[in-house]
Scaffold this motif. Structure first.
Motif, PDB file in Angstrom:
ATOM      1  N   LEU A 232      -1.085  14.365  -0.649  1.00 44.96           N
ATOM      2  CA  LEU A 232      -2.271  15.017  -1.185  1.00 44.96           C
ATOM      3  C   LEU A 232      -3.335  15.208  -0.111  1.00 44.96           C
ATOM      4  N   THR A 233      -4.233  16.149  -0.384  1.00 47.41           N
ATOM      5  CA  THR A 233      -5.446  16.271   0.417  1.00 47.41           C
ATOM      6  C   THR A 233      -6.525  15.391  -0.232  1.00 47.41           C
ATOM      7  N   GLU A 234      -7.645  15.208   0.455  1.00 49.36           N
ATOM      8  CA  GLU A 234      -8.744  14.407  -0.102  1.00 49.36           C
ATOM      9  C   GLU A 234      -9.227  14.962  -1.444  1.00 49.36           C
ATOM     10  N   PRO A 235      -9.471  16.284  -1.565  1.00 49.82           N
ATOM     11  CA  PRO A 235      -9.908  16.811  -2.865  1.00 49.82           C
ATOM     12  C   PRO A 235      -8.853  16.616  -3.963  1.00 49.82           C
ATOM     13  N   GLN A 236      -7.562  16.790  -3.595  1.00 50.64           N
ATOM     14  CA  GLN A 236      -6.497  16.594  -4.586  1.00 50.64           C
ATOM     15  C   GLN A 236      -6.444  15.137  -5.050  1.00 50.64           C
ATOM     16  N   LEU A 237      -6.660  14.215  -4.113  1.00 49.68           N
ATOM     17  CA  LEU A 237      -6.652  12.791  -4.469  1.00 49.68           C
ATOM     18  C   LEU A 237      -7.801  12.462  -5.412  1.00 49.68           C
ATOM     19  N   ALA A 238      -8.963  12.991  -5.124  1.00 42.63           N
ATOM     20  CA  ALA A 238     -10.117  12.750  -5.991  1.00 42.63           C
ATOM     21  C   ALA A 238      -9.854  13.255  -7.406  1.00 42.63           C
ATOM     22  N   GLU A 239      -9.223  14.416  -7.509  1.00 44.85           N
ATOM     23  CA  GLU A 239      -8.892  14.977  -8.822  1.00 44.85           C
ATOM     24  C   GLU A 239      -7.822  14.129  -9.513  1.00 44.85           C
ATOM     25  N   LEU A 240      -6.831  13.686  -8.738  1.00 42.98           N
ATOM     26  CA  LEU A 240      -5.727  12.916  -9.311  1.00 42.98           C
ATOM     27  C   LEU A 240      -6.210  11.577  -9.872  1.00 42.98           C
ATOM     28  N   THR A 241      -7.052  10.882  -9.100  1.00 42.76           N
ATOM     29  CA  THR A 241      -7.499   9.550  -9.530  1.00 42.76           C
ATOM     30  C   THR A 241      -8.405   9.597 -10.756  1.00 42.76           C
ATOM     31  N   SER A 242      -8.910  10.762 -11.075  1.00 41.28           N
ATOM     32  CA  SER A 242      -9.730  10.873 -12.287  1.00 41.28           C
ATOM     33  C   SER A 242      -8.869  10.963 -13.550  1.00 41.28           C
ATOM     34  N   HIS A 243      -7.559  11.176 -13.364  1.00 35.25           N
ATOM     35  CA  HIS A 243      -6.668  11.322 -14.513  1.00 35.25           C
ATOM     36  C   HIS A 243      -5.525  10.300 -14.548  1.00 35.25           C
ATOM     37  N   PHE A 244      -5.182   9.729 -13.396  1.00 39.84           N
ATOM     38  CA  PHE A 244      -4.020   8.846 -13.323  1.00 39.84           C
ATOM     39  C   PHE A 244      -4.351   7.560 -12.569  1.00 39.84           C
ATOM     40  N   LYS A 245      -3.543   6.535 -12.811  1.00 41.87           N
ATOM     41  CA  LYS A 245      -3.643   5.302 -12.039  1.00 41.87           C
ATOM     42  C   LYS A 245      -2.886   5.472 -10.731  1.00 41.87           C
ATOM     43  N   VAL A 246      -3.494   5.049  -9.639  1.00 40.34           N
ATOM     44  CA  VAL A 246      -2.880   5.126  -8.317  1.00 40.34           C
ATOM     45  C   VAL A 246      -2.669   3.699  -7.824  1.00 40.34           C
ATOM     46  N   SER A 247      -1.414   3.325  -7.580  1.00 40.36           N
ATOM     47  CA  SER A 247      -1.101   1.934  -7.219  1.00 40.36           C
ATOM     48  C   SER A 247      -1.011   1.703  -5.718  1.00 40.36           C
ATOM     49  N   GLY A 248      -1.091   2.765  -4.922  1.00 36.63           N
ATOM     50  CA  GLY A 248      -1.026   2.584  -3.482  1.00 36.63           C
ATOM     51  C   GLY A 248      -1.326   3.873  -2.746  1.00 36.63           C
ATOM     52  N   LEU A 249      -1.927   3.740  -1.562  1.00 30.87           N
ATOM     53  CA  LEU A 249      -2.258   4.898  -0.733  1.00 30.87           C
ATOM     54  C   LEU A 249      -1.823   4.640   0.699  1.00 30.87           C
ATOM     55  N   SER A 250      -1.313   5.673   1.344  1.00 31.27           N
ATOM     56  CA  SER A 250      -0.961   5.608   2.756  1.00 31.27           C
ATOM     57  C   SER A 250      -1.569   6.828   3.447  1.00 31.27           C
ATOM     58  N   TYR A 251      -2.516   6.581   4.354  1.00 29.71           N
ATOM     59  CA  TYR A 251      -3.206   7.682   5.041  1.00 29.71           C
ATOM     60  C   TYR A 251      -2.408   8.087   6.274  1.00 29.71           C
ATOM     61  N   GLN A 252      -1.993   9.365   6.322  1.00 29.24           N
ATOM     62  CA  GLN A 252      -1.211   9.896   7.423  1.00 29.24           C
ATOM     63  C   GLN A 252      -1.953  11.065   8.058  1.00 29.24           C
ATOM     64  N   TYR A 253      -1.491  11.500   9.232  1.00 29.43           N
ATOM     65  CA  TYR A 253      -2.214  12.531   9.974  1.00 29.43           C
ATOM     66  C   TYR A 253      -2.279  13.856   9.211  1.00 29.43           C
ATOM     67  N   ASP A 254      -1.280  14.114   8.348  1.00 27.76           N
ATOM     68  CA  ASP A 254      -1.227  15.403   7.667  1.00 27.76           C
ATOM     69  C   ASP A 254      -1.504  15.294   6.161  1.00 27.76           C
ATOM     70  N   GLY A 255      -2.090  14.175   5.739  1.00 22.97           N
ATOM     71  CA  GLY A 255      -2.408  14.038   4.323  1.00 22.97           C
ATOM     72  C   GLY A 255      -2.367  12.588   3.871  1.00 22.97           C
ATOM     73  N   ILE A 256      -2.511  12.408   2.583  1.00 24.63           N
ATOM     74  CA  ILE A 256      -2.530  11.075   1.993  1.00 24.63           C
ATOM     75  C   ILE A 256      -1.349  10.953   1.033  1.00 24.63           C
TER      76      ILE A 256
END
Length: 291
Positions: A232-256
């Motif tokens: 995901l991109t940062e905006p996509q992640l923000a939208e996703l976390t408003s609707h779903f539970k996120v149990s883990g994140l890994s930040y990579q050079y080309d996205g999250i």
């Protein structure tokens, strides 16, 4: 040996710490009590070791009330509380000898058991060292040792691995696995890696109640088809976390890369992932797990 909690509740003023809880534990395995801080785990353990009395319900060992058994019950019990006080001027050996006397062991029995338990927790070389020189992890191991002095049939451990480094944690899990072969061992923690490989059953608890009880394998299996991975991109992640539970994140050079809990595909690019205990923790407790 069967330890039974029969509709047990505990109320402090207007707050129920444990509510109508019923469980049965038998010899021959380690039970893991998992839940966030404030779930009621410590209150339950304090009732199991007869420090605190239930507001209602009863706790039985092989059909007998532990309150009525009194010293007979405590003589077969080992307990490590979440916060344990030490005499910092004592050596490890002297402290355990003192604790042995409180548990009713004679000097000869105590001397043998102290040496055995110090070996079990890896403190035999520090036997004559003052406790004030010990690290937090070493004090934690000494707390585990005192719980084992009377070779208990029932072992109750409240957050025993706090302060232990990864190597000490592995040592502890091996000890507990061995002890659980012919005892009732109940281990309370919010660190999921303490439970995954050592427990025959996990008991998930929150707000004073048991949510689920099963083997780690079956609990993880219950989330199959409900865990997804998506980049995901940062905006996509923000939208996703408003609707779903996120149990883990890994930040990579080309996205999250996010692990998402959902019964259905949360975003078009999401692919199914095998569930893990961290996902189980998020699913039941709505917060990230401590691993």
């Amino acid at each position: 040996m069967i330890l039974t909690m029969d509709n047990v509740s505990k109320k402090y003023r207007k707050k129920w710490a444990v509510q109508s809880l019923s469980l049965e534990l038998t010899s021959g395995g380690v039970y893991g009590l998992l839940g966030p801080n404030g779930a009621g785990k410590t209150t339950l353990l304090r009732m199991l070791v007869d420090i605190s009395k239930p507001t209602s319900g009863q706790i039985l060992l092989d059909g007998q009330s532990i309150e009525q058994m009194g010293d007979r019950y405590r003589s077969i019990l080992g307990y490590m509380p979440q916060r344990f006080g030490f005499y910092n001027r004592f050596t490890a050996y002297k402290f355990l000898m003192y604790m042995s006397s409180l548990k009713g062991l004679n000097v000869k029995q105590a001397s043998v058991r102290v040496e055995e338990t110090l070996r079990m927790v890896g403190l035999e070389k520090q036997a004559e060292h003052k406790i004030r020189t010990f690290s937090g992890g070493m004090k934690q191991r000494l707390g585990i040792a005192q719980a084992l002095l009377n070779d208990p049939h029932i072992l109750i451990l409240d957050e025993p691995t706090t302060g232990l480094d990864p190597k000490e944690r592995i040592r502890f899990r091996n000890i507990i696995g061995e002890l659980g072969r012919n005892r009732i061992v109940l281990l309370s923690t919010h660190i999921i890696s303490d439970l995954e490989f050592s427990c025959k059953e996990m008991i998930l608890m929150n707000e004073g109640q048991v949510l689920v009880r099963n083997t780690p394998t079956e609990i993880i299996k219950s989330l199959e088809g409900n865990v997804w991975k998506a980049k995901l991109t940062e905006p996509q992640l923000a939208e996703l976390t408003s609707h779903f539970k996120v149990s883990g994140l890994s930040y990579q050079y080309d996205g999250i890369v996010a692990r998402v809990l959902s019964k259905e595909q949360p975003v078009p690019q999401a692919v199914p992932e095998p569930p893990r205990l961290e996902d189980v923790y998020m699913h039941y407790f709505d917060e990230e797990a401590t691993v």
